[in-house]
Design a protein around this motif. Structure first.
Motif, PDB file in Angstrom:
ATOM      1  N   GLY A  34       0.823  -1.207   0.000  1.00 10.43           N
ATOM      2  CA  GLY A  34       0.000   0.000   0.000  1.00 10.43           C
ATOM      3  C   GLY A  34       0.855   1.254   0.000  1.00 10.43           C
ATOM      4  N   TYR A  35       0.546   2.186   0.905  1.00 10.78           N
ATOM      5  CA  TYR A  35       1.267   3.455   0.975  1.00 10.78           C
ATOM      6  C   TYR A  35       2.344   3.446   2.065  1.00 10.78           C
ATOM      7  N   ALA A  36       2.592   2.297   2.675  1.00 10.97           N
ATOM      8  CA  ALA A  36       3.433   2.231   3.875  1.00 10.97           C
ATOM      9  C   ALA A  36       4.892   2.573   3.626  1.00 10.97           C
ATOM     10  N   LEU A  37       5.374   2.428   2.387  1.00 17.15           N
ATOM     11  CA  LEU A  37       6.800   2.624   2.126  1.00 17.15           C
ATOM     12  C   LEU A  37       7.107   3.962   1.447  1.00 17.15           C
ATOM     13  N   LEU A  38       6.157   4.877   1.447  1.00 15.64           N
ATOM     14  CA  LEU A  38       6.394   6.164   0.791  1.00 15.64           C
ATOM     15  C   LEU A  38       7.475   6.983   1.490  1.00 15.64           C
ATOM     16  N   TRP A  39       7.698   6.739   2.776  1.00 15.90           N
ATOM     17  CA  TRP A  39       8.776   7.437   3.479  1.00 15.90           C
ATOM     18  C   TRP A  39      10.137   7.132   2.848  1.00 15.90           C
TER      19      TRP A  39
END
Length: 408
Positions: A34-39
């Motif tokens: 999902g969006y969890a690795l955008l950092w």
């Protein structure tokens, strides 16, 4: 007086790191986590800005590319030989292997748009080659053959803008969860099994050959310009092109997250992502994603051979004919690999391992170069050194992890 935003040599860096490899990595990151690795993507963009600013400044102030500066700095024969061997293995041979992936990615995008056309099937049947790879390779070779920096830059600016339009539009069509995007950017988290994907996201953005490419292209772009003005224009160029590249990658992650994450679906390649968007979000989403993949493949098909030639030219003092022969050889290898459907996994694996070693080495060499007394008032200040050595420390940790996983 420079503008706040502009397009210039940094566009080559964006065109280089937004290739099929990045599209695949970002798609898998979104589909699986999902969006969890955008950092990790945010860190990549910041690290790229820090290192590429130094590379551009070095090129502008010295009038030489990174390879030339390294050749002049390294006087010990053994150290020079080891660095040259590593650069040739990671960048020249590695980019030859990656070039096959660039042309294959562009071909996947074209097939998702136009399907199995009669002429393509007929030519493929007769020659056993991939006609799209031949076509896109010929287009890229024709652009590079002109030898005009401004022409190459304009083509790449056009392709980057096309990628931006395609990928960001496809993201908007999939209606992502904006609060989740913001949380993913600002709250670091590492889901189970995500370590390799984090390394891949960073590794596809912060790459050593972009440092050679940017330093050499900046030296050419601003060779007759006042240095203060050139540095101001370069800063505007950086804050335009690199964040735009990060936004493109974010759009790909978000599109894949909207289409696949939490829905029990699997994703194997970026071409499959484009085709799978149609039943979920309509034909427009499919064609936009496919168009972005085509542009990504073609832009990287231009920059990969060019970066290899710049690196080798600087290190070995190649003449213009040898420079052209270098990028032409990389192009021909890429066309062959893609056209014949070869999968040079061992070469790519070797190139990835070499790049894992090369990135912190080149980062350290870059830091030494931009701290040289010869740069005078343009050498690194304390803040720039703090940021640069912080990136170096993190790349060392990531490279160690990459090598451990590759060799285990």
């Amino acid at each position: 007086m420079s503008s706040i935003f502009r397009f210039g040599p940094a566009t080559l860096v964006t065109a280089a790191f937004i290739g099929p490899g990045t599209v695949v990595t970002a798609s898998l990151a979104g589909a699986n986590f999902g969006y969890a690795l955008l950092w990790a993507l945010l860190f990549s963009v910041l690290a790229t800005l820090i290192l590429q600013e130094m590379a551009a400044r070095l090129g502008i102030v010295t009038g030489r590319g990174l390879g030339e500066n390294l050749r002049l700095q390294l006087q010990h024969p053994l150290l020079r030989a080891l660095l040259y061997l590593l650069v040739i293995a990671a960048i020249v041979l590695g980019n030859s292997a990656y070039q096959g992936g660039n042309l294959t990615g562009a071909s996947l995008g074209a097939e998702a748009i136009w399907g199995d056309t009669a002429w393509r099937l007929a030519l493929a049947e007769q020659s056993k080659l991939n006609p799209w790879a031949l076509l896109f390779g010929a287009v890229a070779a024709a652009i590079l053959w002109q030898g005009r920096y401004q022409l190459i830059e304009r083509w790449l600016i056009g392709l980057v803008l096309l990628m931006s339009l395609a990928f960001i539009s496809s993201m908007l069509l999939t209606q992502p969860t904006w609060s989740a995007i913001l949380r993913g950017l600002l709250v670091p988290q590492l889901p189970e099994g995500a370590t390799l994907t984090v390394i891949a996201l960073i590794g596809t953005t912060v790459v050593p050959y972009s440092l050679f490419l940017h330093a050499a292209s900046a030296a050419r772009k601003w060779q007759t310009t006042d240095k203060t003005q050139a540095l101001a224009e370069s800063a505007a160029d950086l804050r335009t092109a690199i964040p735009l590249g990060g936004l493109i990658t974010l759009a790909i992650v978000s599109t894949a997250a909207s289409a696949f994450f939490g829905k029990g679906l699997t994703l194997s390649n970026a071409g499959e992502l484009a085709l799978s968007l149609e039943p979920l979000f309509g034909a427009s989403a499919r064609y936009l994603m496919a168009l972005g993949l085509l542009a990504a493949g073609l832009s990287s098909a231009l920059t990969a051979p060019l970066a290899a030639a710049f690196a080798l030219q600087g290190l070995l003092a190649l003449n213009p004919q040898q420079f052209r022969l270098t990028w032409l050889l990389v192009m021909l290898i890429g066309i062959t690999v893609s056209s014949m459907g070869l999968k040079p996994l061992s070469v790519i694996w070797f190139a990835q391992v070499a790049n894992g070693i090369l990135l912190p080495v080149i980062t350290l060499c870059l830091l030494v170069a931009v701290n040289a007394k010869a740069l005078g008032r343009y050498r690194n200040n304390r803040r720039q050194n703090l940021l640069g050595f912080s990136v170096l420390a993190i790349t060392l940790l990531l490279s160690g992890r990459t090598l451990y996983l590759a060799l285990s």
